[in-house]
Design an enzyme around this catalytic site. Structure first.
Site, mmCIF file in Angstrom:
data_model
loop_
_atom_site.group_PDB
_atom_site.id
_atom_site.type_symbol
_atom_site.label_atom_id
_atom_site.label_comp_id
_atom_site.label_asym_id
_atom_site.label_seq_id
_atom_site.Cartn_x
_atom_site.Cartn_y
_atom_site.Cartn_z
ATOM 1 N N ASP A 1 156.193 2.458 44.911
ATOM 2 C CA ASP A 1 157.195 2.328 43.590
ATOM 3 C C ASP A 1 156.806 0.851 43.183
ATOM 4 O O ASP A 1 157.412 -0.215 43.495
ATOM 5 C CB ASP A 1 158.736 2.310 44.131
ATOM 6 C CG ASP A 1 159.661 1.955 42.991
ATOM 7 O OD1 ASP A 1 159.130 1.585 41.886
ATOM 8 O OD2 ASP A 1 160.787 2.108 42.949
ATOM 9 N N LYS B 1 159.016 -0.399 33.647
ATOM 10 C CA LYS B 1 159.336 -1.696 33.204
ATOM 11 C C LYS B 1 158.479 -2.300 32.230
ATOM 12 O O LYS B 1 158.493 -1.870 31.021
ATOM 13 C CB LYS B 1 159.595 -2.519 34.478
ATOM 14 C CG LYS B 1 160.960 -2.471 35.067
ATOM 15 C CD LYS B 1 161.357 -3.270 36.017
ATOM 16 C CE LYS B 1 162.713 -3.098 36.813
ATOM 17 N NZ LYS B 1 163.721 -3.338 36.005
ATOM 18 N N PHE C 1 165.187 -0.016 46.157
ATOM 19 C CA PHE C 1 165.722 0.222 44.823
ATOM 20 C C PHE C 1 165.070 1.266 44.158
ATOM 21 O O PHE C 1 163.659 0.758 43.982
ATOM 22 C CB PHE C 1 166.356 -0.937 43.824
ATOM 23 C CG PHE C 1 167.147 -0.216 42.722
ATOM 24 C CD1 PHE C 1 168.471 0.030 42.778
ATOM 25 C CD2 PHE C 1 166.193 -0.128 41.549
ATOM 26 C CE1 PHE C 1 169.303 0.487 41.496
ATOM 27 C CE2 PHE C 1 167.112 0.168 40.434
ATOM 28 C CZ PHE C 1 168.491 0.617 40.507
#
Length: 405
Positions: free
Chosen positions: A225, A254, A140
């Site tokens: 990532d 995040k 993702f």
């Protein structure tokens, strides 16, 4: 604190685009690892806004940074730079392999920048034929059309017309499958060091080494990532620091802002040079408010006390989940690292992860899922040990209810 009880979950269906299906709970206040809803019900937060609230809710250092910067300057276009952005970029460079930083607002935007950069770098240095991006099944990387196409979950990218081309997916942790598709036409491999949405699956050390070696062999860039694994989540400032493999590009978001939207792409001086003036940009990237908060986050998180504390809390959470499993026999394993853990449901409870989440919410626990078979836990990095114990007690009551039917 006043609560506007005229605002209800029903209004969501009346005024919001229906791409989300939020629970009936509407939180209105948070402090540390506890949250209260409109009715005053208290929750222990084992979700952290999906690994975002790394210092819990309303941490004094973050509130102070926001208030202080809020009385100075809120926004400047990138026609000018600003002091919080320069300070934050310097901290990130000093703490990592990187020489250069690009700021954005979300993980998807940071990944978009990374993907555009690897294509531009390859085109400049080797020509237009070198355009293949390799990524992994169940990955993702965001919801923009480029990032969702690179992510390895077709359910998220199908149904929007023709996808960006020259993207290849292979199984995670499968060296032979990767060797079979990589070539001198490959410009980059993009991966999460630990897959989050894909089910809390850690990259095996030998796999990471093989990925790095194959990138070097074929003049391809390695992109990590670290949107979910970064900023202390696994007990190191960034996950790559757990081993010997260093990426060429790293994305972070995040937890970087502890709840305030901010992201960054980190890379080397040589690679960064290929994003020349005008090739990419972001209106809010490097926003002074966001950078001021992120500076405070790094000052707190990037300390031995917090990073070592993550490992202590991991063990407490892991031990507690295993004790629950000894009693109720619902998991095959508890996997993951640091405070990114997944309880994997056994054959008797396949496909029922959301039932455990809903039951937990009813007991006053906020948790997550990672697919239909994994219950995911991403609490604050500084969650008090007493809150871990209380959260586990609430989760055990939820498990007991699901098991009892």
């Amino acid at each position: 604190m006043s609560v506007n009880n005229t605002l209800t979950r029903a209004q969501f269906d009346e005024v919001m685009v229906p791409n989300y299906a939020p629970s009936a709970v509407i939180p209105v206040r948070g402090e540390g690892s506890r949250v209260w809803d409109q009715d005053g019900k208290e929750f222990i937060d084992f979700a952290g806004g999906i690994a975002v609230n790394c210092l819990g809710h309303c941490h004094p250092a973050l509130v102070g940074a926001l208030k202080e910067q809020g009385e100075k300057i809120w926004h400047l276009s990138n026609v000018m730079t600003n002091e919080p952005a320069l300070e934050l970029a310097t901290k990130l460079v000093n703490a990592t392999f990187a020489d250069r930083v690009y700021f954005a607002n979300s993980g998807a935007e940071a990944n978009e920048a990374a993907l555009k950069l690897v294509r531009r770098y390859a085109m400049d240095k080797f020509g237009a034929e070198k355009d293949q991006i390799i990524a992994f099944d169940k990955a993702f990387h965001g919801r923009t059309f480029f990032t969702v196409s690179v992510g390895g979950q077709a359910a998220y990218s199908d149904g929007f017309g023709p996808k960006p081309q020259s993207i290849t997916h292979v199984p995670f942790n499968d060296i032979a499958a990767l060797e079979a598709v990589i070539s001198d036409k490959t410009c980059a491999i993009m991966m999460e060091p630990l897959q989050g949405e894909g089910g809390i699956i850690d990259a095996e050390p030998e796999f990471l080494k093989a990925v790095r070696a194959l990138c070097d062999k074929h003049n391809a860039l390695l992109v990590f990532d670290e949107v979910q694994t970064g900023v202390g989540r696994l007990g190191e400032l960034y996950s790559y620091m757990r081993g010997d493999v260093v990426p060429d590009i790293l994305t972070t978001a995040k937890a970087l802002g502890g709840g305030f939207p901010i992201a960054a792409m980190l890379t080397t001086k040589e690679i960064a040079a290929h994003l020349k003036i005008g090739t990419h940009g972001s209106t809010y990237g490097g926003n002074p408010l966001a950078c001021a908060v992120a500076n405070a986050v790094l000052d707190v998180v990037n300390t031995p006390e917090v990073l070592e504390g993550v490992k202590v809390r991991e063990q407490l959470l892991r031990d507690g989940l295993n004790k629950i499993n000894d009693k109720y026999d619902v998991f095959t394993e508890v996997r993951g690292q640091g405070l990114l853990l997944g309880a994997v449901l056994n054959d008797k409870f396949q496909g029922r992860a959301k039932e455990f989440l809903v039951a937990g919410t009813a007991e006053g626990l906020m948790s997550l899922i990672a697919g239909a078979n994994v219950i995911r836990f991403t609490p604050s990095l500084v969650i008090p040990e007493a809150d871990i114990a209380e959260g586990l007690a609430r989760f055990e009551r939820a498990v007991a209810k699901v098991v009892a039917g």
